[in-house]
Design a protein around this motif. Sequence first.
Motif: not given
Length: 209
Positions: A36, A41, A62-65, A67, A84, A88-89, A140
């Motif tokens: 991060p 991003e 984005d890998t934040a979407d 998880l 993590y 997490w992903f 990500g």
Amino acid sequence: MRVRPISSEVLVQELADLLICREPDSFLRVALDGAPAARPEALADALVGPLRAGGRPTVRIDTADFLRPASLRLEFGRDNPDSYYLGWFDEAGLAREVLDPAGPAGSGRILTRLWDASADRAARAPYSHLKPGTILLVSGPLLLGGGLGFDVTVHLEMSAAALARRTLADSAWTLPAFERYASEVDPASFADVVVRVDDPRRPAMVVER
């Protein structure tokens, strides 16, 4: 290692030029991998305009979407670096809903968001159909080395000291995960493009490893 200092603007243009000419009639799956603190991003977002101006439809992921549910992600605590790193992903979901459909024999029918982490439920996003020649920019952390189907990989590399300095205090618990990633996966040794971003204002392209 030999590096070439480069401005952020030139970095974006050189990457865009590289991607535009790759497989113009096929989908192109591009990883923008970085912690991060390296802001992968932001680089992905900056590429969208030049790529589209160059005639390539472009989709951002984005890998934040992507998880995993909180019950799985936080099973061993909210600040467990091993969780993590390993859990997490939702890599299986990213492959199933994005990378495989955009592969050589894929349908081109993808899901841009799978999980809404703030609500901890499925994002309920509609499926999209990719246009011919679409470039998928997937940004990500921890993207490489796990067998995900990328056609081009870009790794944003930071020294351990720079990463520790630029990581927010409430995310410092993730640092051991990135140390493990650098040691076990060593993404800088095989990524197609490696960019040193110890100072994001002064990136440098790695030209010899």
